[in-house]
Design a protein around this motif. Structure first.
Motif, PDB file in Angstrom:
ATOM      1  N   GLU A 196       1.476  -0.286   1.371  1.00  0.00           N
ATOM      2  CA  GLU A 196       1.124  -1.627   0.911  1.00  0.00           C
ATOM      3  C   GLU A 196       2.197  -2.647   1.262  1.00  0.00           C
ATOM      4  O   GLU A 196       3.395  -2.386   1.106  1.00  0.00           O
ATOM      5  CB  GLU A 196       0.915  -1.605  -0.594  1.00  0.00           C
ATOM      6  CG  GLU A 196       0.395  -2.905  -1.185  1.00  0.00           C
ATOM      7  CD  GLU A 196       0.043  -2.729  -2.644  1.00  0.00           C
ATOM      8  OE1 GLU A 196      -1.136  -2.463  -2.948  1.00  0.00           O
ATOM      9  OE2 GLU A 196       0.962  -2.840  -3.495  1.00  0.00           O
ATOM     10  N   ARG A 198       3.607  -6.455   0.357  1.00  0.00           N
ATOM     11  CA  ARG A 198       3.632  -7.549  -0.613  1.00  0.00           C
ATOM     12  C   ARG A 198       4.639  -8.590  -0.142  1.00  0.00           C
ATOM     13  O   ARG A 198       5.615  -8.269   0.543  1.00  0.00           O
ATOM     14  CB  ARG A 198       4.032  -7.062  -2.000  1.00  0.00           C
ATOM     15  CG  ARG A 198       3.146  -5.971  -2.587  1.00  0.00           C
ATOM     16  CD  ARG A 198       3.642  -5.568  -3.966  1.00  0.00           C
ATOM     17  NE  ARG A 198       3.069  -4.288  -4.392  1.00  0.00           N
ATOM     18  CZ  ARG A 198       3.394  -3.664  -5.525  1.00  0.00           C
ATOM     19  NH1 ARG A 198       4.296  -4.212  -6.343  1.00  0.00           N
ATOM     20  NH2 ARG A 198       2.839  -2.509  -5.839  1.00  0.00           N
ATOM     21  N   ASP A 199       4.384  -9.844  -0.549  1.00  0.00           N
ATOM     22  CA  ASP A 199       5.418 -10.849  -0.310  1.00  0.00           C
ATOM     23  C   ASP A 199       6.296 -10.902  -1.559  1.00  0.00           C
ATOM     24  O   ASP A 199       6.521  -9.867  -2.183  1.00  0.00           O
ATOM     25  CB  ASP A 199       4.809 -12.200   0.077  1.00  0.00           C
ATOM     26  CG  ASP A 199       3.852 -12.750  -0.969  1.00  0.00           C
ATOM     27  OD1 ASP A 199       3.804 -12.201  -2.098  1.00  0.00           O
ATOM     28  OD2 ASP A 199       3.161 -13.743  -0.678  1.00  0.00           O
ATOM     29  N   ASP A 202       4.066  -9.952  -6.809  1.00  0.00           N
ATOM     30  CA  ASP A 202       3.338  -8.694  -6.961  1.00  0.00           C
ATOM     31  C   ASP A 202       1.834  -8.908  -7.025  1.00  0.00           C
ATOM     32  O   ASP A 202       1.062  -7.937  -6.985  1.00  0.00           O
ATOM     33  CB  ASP A 202       3.813  -7.963  -8.222  1.00  0.00           C
ATOM     34  CG  ASP A 202       5.183  -7.336  -8.039  1.00  0.00           C
ATOM     35  OD1 ASP A 202       5.550  -7.051  -6.884  1.00  0.00           O
ATOM     36  OD2 ASP A 202       5.899  -7.150  -9.045  1.00  0.00           O
ATOM     37  N   HIS A 204       0.271 -10.580  -4.703  1.00  0.00           N
ATOM     38  CA  HIS A 204      -0.163 -10.685  -3.309  1.00  0.00           C
ATOM     39  C   HIS A 204       0.041  -9.324  -2.646  1.00  0.00           C
ATOM     40  O   HIS A 204       1.159  -8.974  -2.261  1.00  0.00           O
ATOM     41  CB  HIS A 204       0.634 -11.774  -2.577  1.00  0.00           C
ATOM     42  CG  HIS A 204       0.523 -13.127  -3.203  1.00  0.00           C
ATOM     43  ND1 HIS A 204       1.411 -14.146  -2.952  1.00  0.00           N
ATOM     44  CD2 HIS A 204      -0.384 -13.650  -4.082  1.00  0.00           C
ATOM     45  CE1 HIS A 204       1.070 -15.220  -3.633  1.00  0.00           C
ATOM     46  NE2 HIS A 204      -0.028 -14.939  -4.323  1.00  0.00           N
ATOM     47  N   ARG A 205      -1.069  -8.562  -2.481  1.00  0.00           N
ATOM     48  CA  ARG A 205      -0.964  -7.175  -2.032  1.00  0.00           C
ATOM     49  C   ARG A 205      -2.026  -6.881  -0.983  1.00  0.00           C
ATOM     50  O   ARG A 205      -3.178  -7.287  -1.105  1.00  0.00           O
ATOM     51  CB  ARG A 205      -1.126  -6.232  -3.227  1.00  0.00           C
ATOM     52  CG  ARG A 205      -0.207  -6.566  -4.369  1.00  0.00           C
ATOM     53  CD  ARG A 205      -0.608  -5.941  -5.672  1.00  0.00           C
ATOM     54  NE  ARG A 205      -0.342  -4.503  -5.684  1.00  0.00           N
ATOM     55  CZ  ARG A 205      -0.196  -3.800  -6.799  1.00  0.00           C
ATOM     56  NH1 ARG A 205      -0.312  -4.393  -7.985  1.00  0.00           N
ATOM     57  NH2 ARG A 205       0.037  -2.514  -6.749  1.00  0.00           N
ATOM     58  N   ILE A 241      -2.043 -12.869   1.473  1.00  0.00           N
ATOM     59  CA  ILE A 241      -0.638 -13.167   1.771  1.00  0.00           C
ATOM     60  C   ILE A 241      -0.512 -14.303   2.781  1.00  0.00           C
ATOM     61  O   ILE A 241      -1.067 -14.235   3.890  1.00  0.00           O
ATOM     62  CB  ILE A 241       0.093 -11.917   2.304  1.00  0.00           C
ATOM     63  CG1 ILE A 241       0.128 -10.827   1.231  1.00  0.00           C
ATOM     64  CG2 ILE A 241       1.517 -12.271   2.752  1.00  0.00           C
ATOM     65  CD1 ILE A 241       0.789  -9.547   1.650  1.00  0.00           C
TER      66      ILE A 241
END
Length: 667
Positions: A196, A198-199, A202, A204-205, A241
């Motif tokens: 996974e 992410r930016d 948490d 934004h996945r 994202i």
């Protein structure tokens, strides 16, 4: 054919086998035409010493009458014995005993035919761990993996150990397109199903689809349009994202464990004002921190090295060898893990210490790599200085031919050519131009008033005519009179009467040669408790001295400022107050400026618009403008057997000697 002793060894023809080219600091010319050629070189004391191996690459035998071998000097030469013959494919070794000269770590071997034409040559810039040899196809030279004197050269490719597959964030673009590049540094493929991205949030996945893998050594790019899973539903990467100007990219495995992160950034990367060409990337791939890079989507990264310059080198004559660097970037540079190396990176690999984490060099600041702290080896009389980042990449390098009389320094700092500077300025701006330096400052009404002490740090008399002294106000300027000199190691005190301006609390003293700033010092709010001086004289850092007598400051030697962290503090001068307190001194009435000596000239009248007379200042104890009693006090301090020092209070009333009387006093 003459008999050859152990010095000349002939070996039967054999194939020269080699496959791998190993990195080497040496430089070779293009492959010569078939015939007698240089084949292998030992320059670092083999058995029994240095030696040169030749081979005949022609189809017929070669008689060596008239052939000559030289190193990089024309006066070092060796002529093969008459009648020496080398058969096709055979090797001939000439050892140091026969050559009559040895080979250095930066040297050459040149082969001349009977017509004195250059037939072959090879040059290097550092000793090989084993030897230097020609590769099998004779298109280049490399370091051999073992010495094969009189036999075929050997180059064994190092075995690459098997490593499991892994995935690393490798490059990130945040403008104008959003994409993330991953890299597998292992030797096996890795299944990344369910991994996974992410930016910095948490919420934004985005997950890789089932069945996704990254091959060994492969670059995998996730574009804005790449399809993955968001909450179990297929979606493009752009949906959850959007990579911002202040953001971060993080990678989690299929169990939800954080396995890699880029670290945060605070602005879109830009190169030359162009964000289209810039990304954040790791160099080498998959390792180290993210830095500014040229865009290399799906390929090997091309990081932009910070603009850091070697600025000053001390290789001889100081307490330690050291190398100073300056940060020419508009932003701070993280030096964590950086190292310094000389021209022997193999032999001295375990003699350099990476800088500790958190070592930050601010814009325009200086950092000093110091011997016995950051490296153990010494810098030679002709050496190469290399600054490497945490990944081992060379950021800055300078080769010099010999020790400097003083130090090797750039003028101007960071950008100029290296020159032999008379004095060192370890951790400070280089002594470009006139080497005169500010040494001590009285800003709170000394005896008779404020004064500035200059020092000549060189071993010869120094002409300081025309040097301009200013405080923090450009309209306050005093030009030292023509013909003024300071003796070798001597001092010159300029008093307020000559300056025409006083020094305030939280002020600056600056020295100019034309428009060039030679030296400056600034003290904080308020006056120093005593005086503001260098410790040690001429070269040390400024701090409050423990005694104000226009004599060498009584304080512990201070280490030059650097960008080292708290673990490496400087040693400031003692902050003890002077023997006579500021309160006691203030209670003594001061004479008006018109009643004092006018600065540099002991025979000039009180300042009334006329410039002081030129003079020569011989030594520290003969500072011009000092009273006779003050002079006697200083001489007594340095020579305990003489009469006791005259009390400080008497200085304001003692008469000023004439030039002839002063000369007699200082003789």
């Amino acid at each position: 054919m003459p008999r050859l002793n152990r010095v000349l060894t002939m070996t039967a023809a054999c194939a020269i086998g080699a496959t791998a080219l190993i990195a080497t600091p040496a430089v070779a010319t293009a492959a010569p035409a078939p015939g007698l050629q240089i084949n292998e070189v030992e320059s670092s004391g083999g058995v029994p010493g240095d030696w040169i191996e030749f081979t005949n690459t022609a189809a017929t035998a070669i008689t060596l009458d008239g052939w000559v071998v030289k190193d990089n000097k024309d006066d070092s030469n060796y002529a093969f014995p008459a009648g020496t013959v080398v058969e096709p494919g055979a090797f001939l070794v000439v050892e140091e005993e026969q050559l009559g000269f040895g080979l250095g770590k930066e040297d050459s071997v040149r082969l001349f035919d009977p017509t004195a034409a250059l037939a072959d040559e090879y040059s290097w810039t550092g000793h090989a761990v084993n030897t230097y040899g020609v590769t099998a196809d004779r298109t280049g030279w490399a370091e051999t993996t073992e010495s094969t004197k009189g036999a075929a050269n050997v180059f064994t490719a190092p075995e690459v150990p098997e490593t499991p597959g892994e995935i690393r964030i490798n490059e990130v673009d945040s403008q104008p397109a959003d994409w993330v590049e991953f890299f597998n540094p292992g030797t096996e493929a890795l299944d990344i199903s369910g991994y996974e991205i992410r930016d910095n949030s948490d919420d934004h996945r985005w997950q890789f689809l089932p069945g996704t893998s990254i091959a060994a050594g492969e670059f995998l790019v996730v574009e804005e349009s790449t399809i993955g899973l968001v909450g179990g539903v297929e979606a493009a990467f752009r949906d959850p994202i959007g990579i911002g100007s202040a953001d971060e990219i993080r990678l989690f495995d299929d169990a939800g464990t954080l396995i890699d992160r880029s670290g945060t950034w605070s602005g879109h990367p830009v190169i030359g004002g162009d964000s289209l060409a810039a990304t954040l990337a790791r160099c080498p791939d998959g390792e180290g921190p993210f830095v500014l890079a040229n865009i290399t989507k799906g390929a090997v990264n091309d990081c932009v090295l910070p603009n850091l310059a070697i600025n000053e080198i001390e290789s001889n004559g100081d307490a330690t060898d050291w190398v100073e660097v300056v940060n020419l970037e508009p932003t701070a540079v993280d030096l964590s893990g950086w190292t310094l190396m000389d021209d022997d990176p193999v032999g001295h690999a375990d003699q350099t210490t990476p800088l500790p984490a958190g070592t930050i060099l601010e814009p325009g600041a200086y950092f000093v790599f110091d011997q016995n702290v950051d490296f153990v080896f010494g810098l030679g009389n002709g050496d190469t200085v290399t600054v490497r980042n945490a990944a081992g990449t060379t950021v800055a390098q300078h080769a010099y031919a010999a020790h400097a009389e003083g130090v090797l320094a750039r003028c101007p700092d960071g950008t100029g050519e290296f020159a032999d500077a008379a004095i060192s300025t370890k951790g400070l701006r280089n002594a470009c131009g006139n080497p005169v330096r500010i040494n001590e400052v009285e800003s709170d009404g000394g005896s008779p008033d404020d004064w500035i002490e200059l020092v000549n740090p060189t071993a010869t008399t120094l002409d300081v005519s025309g040097i301009v002294v200013k405080d923090d106000d450009d309209t306050h300027a005093y030009a030292i009179p023509a013909g003024t000199t300071i003796a070798a190691g001597g001092y010159l005190v300029i008093e307020r009467a000559a300056l025409g301006f006083g020094l305030g609390g939280g002020d600056t003293v600056r020295l100019f040669e034309g428009d060039a700033l030679l030296d400056s010092t600034t003290w904080g709010e308020g006056h120093p408790a005593t005086t503001w001086g260098r410790c040690p004289d001429a070269t040390g850092a400024f701090a409050a001295t423990s005694e104000s007598t226009r004599a060498p400051p009584t304080c512990a030697p201070a280490r030059s400022p650097s960008a080292r962290g708290p673990a490496r503090p400087t040693s400031p001068c003692s902050t003890r107050r002077r023997r006579s307190s500021r309160t006691a001194r203030a209670s003594t009435p001061r004479s008006p400026p018109t009643a004092r000596s006018s600065g540099l000239s002991t025979t000039a009248p009180a300042r009334s618009g006329s410039s002081p007379s030129p003079l020569t200042v011989p030594s520290r104890s003969s500072t011009v403008g000092r009273t006779a009693s003050a002079h006697a006090s200083r001489r007594t301090r340095r020579t305990p057997l003489r009469p006791a020092p005259t009390p400080r209070a008497s200085r304001s009333t003692a008469p000023v000697p004439s030039m002839s009387a002063w000369s007699a006093t200082t003789a």
